[in-house]
Design a protein around this motif. Structure first.
Motif, PDB file in Angstrom:
ATOM      1  N   GLY A 107      18.003  18.489  43.125  1.00  0.00           N
ATOM      2  CA  GLY A 107      19.167  18.619  43.996  1.00  0.00           C
ATOM      3  C   GLY A 107      20.484  18.757  43.263  1.00  0.00           C
ATOM      4  N   LEU A 108      20.472  18.982  41.925  1.00  0.00           N
ATOM      5  CA  LEU A 108      21.701  19.171  41.166  1.00  0.00           C
ATOM      6  C   LEU A 108      22.051  20.668  41.121  1.00  0.00           C
ATOM      7  CD1 LEU A 108      21.179  16.740  38.153  1.00  0.00           C
ATOM      8  CD2 LEU A 108      22.569  16.396  40.197  1.00  0.00           C
ATOM      9  N   GLN A 109      23.313  20.957  41.322  1.00  0.00           N
ATOM     10  CA  GLN A 109      23.773  22.347  41.308  1.00  0.00           C
ATOM     11  C   GLN A 109      25.204  22.401  40.805  1.00  0.00           C
ATOM     12  OE1 GLN A 109      23.680  24.196  45.131  1.00  0.00           O
ATOM     13  NE2 GLN A 109      24.086  26.263  44.334  1.00  0.00           N
ATOM     14  N   PHE A 110      25.508  23.377  39.929  1.00  0.00           N
ATOM     15  CA  PHE A 110      26.868  23.574  39.438  1.00  0.00           C
ATOM     16  C   PHE A 110      27.672  24.391  40.444  1.00  0.00           C
ATOM     17  CE2 PHE A 110      24.454  22.795  35.560  1.00  0.00           C
ATOM     18  CZ  PHE A 110      25.249  21.853  34.923  1.00  0.00           C
ATOM     19  N   LEU A 111      28.834  23.880  40.766  1.00  0.00           N
ATOM     20  CA  LEU A 111      29.706  24.575  41.715  1.00  0.00           C
ATOM     21  C   LEU A 111      31.015  24.960  41.020  1.00  0.00           C
ATOM     22  CD1 LEU A 111      29.251  22.380  44.887  1.00  0.00           C
ATOM     23  CD2 LEU A 111      28.153  24.547  44.372  1.00  0.00           C
ATOM     24  N   PRO A 112      31.551  26.126  41.291  1.00  0.00           N
ATOM     25  CA  PRO A 112      30.954  27.216  42.084  1.00  0.00           C
ATOM     26  C   PRO A 112      29.866  27.910  41.290  1.00  0.00           C
ATOM     27  CG  PRO A 112      33.060  27.933  41.206  1.00  0.00           C
ATOM     28  CD  PRO A 112      32.918  26.491  40.830  1.00  0.00           C
ATOM     29  N   SER A 113      28.873  28.381  42.014  1.00  0.00           N
ATOM     30  CA  SER A 113      27.733  29.020  41.353  1.00  0.00           C
ATOM     31  C   SER A 113      28.046  30.463  40.940  1.00  0.00           C
ATOM     32  CB  SER A 113      26.515  28.986  42.296  1.00  0.00           C
ATOM     33  OG  SER A 113      26.811  29.682  43.504  1.00  0.00           O
ATOM     34  N   VAL A 114      29.061  31.047  41.530  1.00  0.00           N
ATOM     35  CA  VAL A 114      29.465  32.426  41.215  1.00  0.00           C
ATOM     36  C   VAL A 114      30.906  32.391  40.727  1.00  0.00           C
ATOM     37  CG1 VAL A 114      29.765  34.758  42.087  1.00  0.00           C
ATOM     38  CG2 VAL A 114      27.905  33.335  42.965  1.00  0.00           C
ATOM     39  N   GLY A 115      31.166  33.015  39.603  1.00  0.00           N
ATOM     40  CA  GLY A 115      32.529  33.062  39.082  1.00  0.00           C
ATOM     41  C   GLY A 115      33.368  34.130  39.783  1.00  0.00           C
ATOM     42  N   PRO A 116      34.667  34.077  39.602  1.00  0.00           N
ATOM     43  CA  PRO A 116      35.534  35.086  40.226  1.00  0.00           C
ATOM     44  C   PRO A 116      35.393  36.433  39.516  1.00  0.00           C
ATOM     45  CG  PRO A 116      36.852  33.649  38.841  1.00  0.00           C
ATOM     46  CD  PRO A 116      35.456  33.075  38.859  1.00  0.00           C
ATOM     47  N   GLU A 117      35.628  37.498  40.261  1.00  0.00           N
ATOM     48  CA  GLU A 117      35.631  38.847  39.696  1.00  0.00           C
ATOM     49  C   GLU A 117      37.042  39.144  39.186  1.00  0.00           C
ATOM     50  OE1 GLU A 117      34.201  41.743  42.371  1.00  0.00           O
ATOM     51  OE2 GLU A 117      32.254  40.749  42.704  1.00  0.00           O
ATOM     52  N   ILE A 118      37.126  39.463  37.910  1.00  0.00           N
ATOM     53  CA  ILE A 118      38.423  39.692  37.266  1.00  0.00           C
ATOM     54  C   ILE A 118      38.518  41.162  36.857  1.00  0.00           C
ATOM     55  CG2 ILE A 118      39.947  39.063  35.365  1.00  0.00           C
ATOM     56  CD1 ILE A 118      38.560  36.355  35.274  1.00  0.00           C
ATOM     57  N   SER A 119      39.582  41.815  37.266  1.00  0.00           N
ATOM     58  CA  SER A 119      39.872  43.188  36.850  1.00  0.00           C
ATOM     59  C   SER A 119      41.376  43.311  36.647  1.00  0.00           C
ATOM     60  CB  SER A 119      39.373  44.199  37.892  1.00  0.00           C
ATOM     61  OG  SER A 119      40.048  43.992  39.131  1.00  0.00           O
ATOM     62  N   TRP A 120      41.779  44.314  35.913  1.00  0.00           N
ATOM     63  CA  TRP A 120      43.206  44.482  35.647  1.00  0.00           C
ATOM     64  C   TRP A 120      43.539  45.959  35.453  1.00  0.00           C
ATOM     65  CZ3 TRP A 120      39.711  42.626  32.170  1.00  0.00           C
ATOM     66  CH2 TRP A 120      39.534  43.354  30.996  1.00  0.00           C
ATOM     67  N   ASP A 121      44.792  46.273  35.712  1.00  0.00           N
ATOM     68  CA  ASP A 121      45.363  47.602  35.429  1.00  0.00           C
ATOM     69  C   ASP A 121      46.266  47.468  34.216  1.00  0.00           C
ATOM     70  OD1 ASP A 121      44.092  48.629  37.648  1.00  0.00           O
ATOM     71  OD2 ASP A 121      45.813  48.285  38.979  1.00  0.00           O
ATOM     72  N   PRO A 122      46.074  48.311  33.230  1.00  0.00           N
ATOM     73  CA  PRO A 122      46.902  48.175  32.028  1.00  0.00           C
ATOM     74  C   PRO A 122      48.374  48.484  32.316  1.00  0.00           C
ATOM     75  CG  PRO A 122      45.634  50.205  31.954  1.00  0.00           C
ATOM     76  CD  PRO A 122      45.138  49.429  33.140  1.00  0.00           C
ATOM     77  N   GLY A 123      49.235  47.884  31.531  1.00  0.00           N
ATOM     78  CA  GLY A 123      50.666  48.137  31.679  1.00  0.00           C
ATOM     79  C   GLY A 123      51.038  49.535  31.190  1.00  0.00           C
ATOM     80  N   GLU A 124      52.134  50.057  31.717  1.00  0.00           N
ATOM     81  CA  GLU A 124      52.599  51.390  31.346  1.00  0.00           C
ATOM     82  C   GLU A 124      54.092  51.341  31.047  1.00  0.00           C
ATOM     83  OE1 GLU A 124      51.712  54.103  34.417  1.00  0.00           O
ATOM     84  OE2 GLU A 124      49.525  54.002  34.153  1.00  0.00           O
ATOM     85  N   MET A 125      54.494  52.222  30.158  1.00  0.00           N
ATOM     86  CA  MET A 125      55.921  52.363  29.843  1.00  0.00           C
ATOM     87  C   MET A 125      56.218  53.843  29.621  1.00  0.00           C
ATOM     88  SD  MET A 125      58.285  50.671  26.834  1.00  0.00           S
ATOM     89  CE  MET A 125      58.318  49.085  27.649  1.00  0.00           C
ATOM     90  N   HIS A 126      57.199  54.358  30.364  1.00  0.00           N
ATOM     91  CA  HIS A 126      57.616  55.748  30.242  1.00  0.00           C
ATOM     92  C   HIS A 126      59.063  55.770  29.745  1.00  0.00           C
ATOM     93  CE1 HIS A 126      54.052  57.201  32.366  1.00  0.00           C
ATOM     94  NE2 HIS A 126      54.225  56.187  33.206  1.00  0.00           N
ATOM     95  N   ILE A 127      59.269  56.475  28.659  1.00  0.00           N
ATOM     96  CA  ILE A 127      60.613  56.621  28.089  1.00  0.00           C
ATOM     97  C   ILE A 127      60.979  58.106  28.118  1.00  0.00           C
ATOM     98  CG2 ILE A 127      62.078  56.301  26.060  1.00  0.00           C
ATOM     99  CD1 ILE A 127      60.269  53.999  25.237  1.00  0.00           C
ATOM    100  N   ARG A 128      62.119  58.399  28.722  1.00  0.00           N
ATOM    101  CA  ARG A 128      62.589  59.790  28.800  1.00  0.00           C
ATOM    102  C   ARG A 128      64.005  59.853  28.245  1.00  0.00           C
ATOM    103  NH1 ARG A 128      63.588  63.382  34.279  1.00  0.00           N
ATOM    104  NH2 ARG A 128      64.302  65.274  33.221  1.00  0.00           N
ATOM    105  N   TYR A 129      64.159  60.694  27.258  1.00  0.00           N
ATOM    106  CA  TYR A 129      65.476  60.852  26.632  1.00  0.00           C
ATOM    107  C   TYR A 129      65.854  62.327  26.652  1.00  0.00           C
ATOM    108  CZ  TYR A 129      69.102  61.148  23.094  1.00  0.00           C
ATOM    109  OH  TYR A 129      70.276  61.411  22.444  1.00  0.00           O
ATOM    110  N   GLU A 130      67.044  62.604  27.103  1.00  0.00           N
ATOM    111  CA  GLU A 130      67.544  63.976  27.157  1.00  0.00           C
ATOM    112  C   GLU A 130      68.886  64.036  26.442  1.00  0.00           C
ATOM    113  OE1 GLU A 130      68.518  67.476  30.448  1.00  0.00           O
ATOM    114  OE2 GLU A 130      67.773  65.515  31.073  1.00  0.00           O
ATOM    115  N   MET A 131      68.980  64.957  25.484  1.00  0.00           N
ATOM    116  CA  MET A 131      70.205  65.087  24.709  1.00  0.00           C
ATOM    117  C   MET A 131      71.290  65.777  25.529  1.00  0.00           C
ATOM    118  SD  MET A 131      68.647  66.281  21.029  1.00  0.00           S
ATOM    119  CE  MET A 131      70.276  66.291  20.293  1.00  0.00           C
ATOM    120  N   ASP A 132      72.532  65.573  25.088  1.00  0.00           N
ATOM    121  CA  ASP A 132      73.646  66.264  25.726  1.00  0.00           C
ATOM    122  C   ASP A 132      73.529  67.766  25.479  1.00  0.00           C
ATOM    123  OD1 ASP A 132      74.475  63.794  26.424  1.00  0.00           O
ATOM    124  OD2 ASP A 132      76.165  63.686  25.035  1.00  0.00           O
TER     125      ASP A 132
END
Length: 201
Positions: free
Chosen positions: A120-145
């Motif tokens: 009757g022993l059981q580890f709780l929670p028996s199912v771990g959380p689902e982890i996902s991620w979106d990578p970070g982004e950086m956009h740099i735009r430079y325009e000369m005079d």
């Protein structure tokens, strides 16, 4: 005896004016207009996004009503299968029983078993959380005079004035006839200064 008629001629007089041809040259001009277009720097960044789905983990600890009904139904179904197998096994033992053999003791020994499989022993929670991620982004735009050059060039121009000849008559030709003698009398004897002419026969 002098001439009785004087004739004078007046010649024609013509005045002529000439205008020389002209070619006038106008130099071309150039105008320069300079305008400046400003550039810029823009930076857009998006940090990393972490997604945690703990629905199954929470259901393993405190299941929802629908999940509880599903689990209990599954457990009841499993229990009915196990009970059916147990009754069938016990029926076989009763069919193969011999006189004087203690079948009930064997059935109870099999039911208790020498080892306890489920404590009757059981580890709780028996199912771990689902982890996902979106990578970070950086956009740099430079325009000369920018420098814009606008040239406005006027082409050289030539203007031609043609020559001209103007003739004008200042005096018309004429003939002047002037009678230089005295008056003529008819008959000649009417002349106060008349002297008869002697005619010798």
């Amino acid at each position: 005896m002098y001439p009785l008629i004087e004739i004078k001629t007046v010649p024609i007089e013509i005045e002529m004016k000439t205008t020389h041809a002209k070619l006038e040259y106008t130099r071309g001009t150039a105008d320069l207009e300079i305008s400046r277009g400003e550039g810029g720097l823009s930076i857009k960044s998006r940090p990393i996004r972490l997604k945690l789905d703990t629905f199954e983990a929470r259901n393993s600890v405190v299941p929802t009503t629908a999940r509880s009904i599903e689990q209990y139904a599954q457990k009841g179904k499993q229990a009915s299968y196990e009970a059916t197998a147990t009754y069938a096994q016990q029926g076989k033992l009763f069919l193969k029983a011999k006189i004087g053999e203690d079948v009930m003791h064997q059935i109870s020994a099999d039911a208790i078993g020498p080892e306890v499989k489920d404590v009757g022993l059981q580890f709780l929670p028996s199912v771990g959380p689902e982890i996902s991620w979106d990578p970070g982004e950086m956009h740099i735009r430079y325009e000369m005079d920018k420098l814009n050059f606008d040239w406005r060039v006027n082409r050289p121009q030539f203007e031609f004035t043609p020559g001209d000849i103007e003739l004008s008559v200042t005096q018309k030709p004429d003939v002047i006839i002037k009678y230089m003698g005295g008056p003529l009398y008819v008959p000649p004897s009417a002349d106060p200064n008349y002297e008869p002419v002697d005619v010798q026969a």
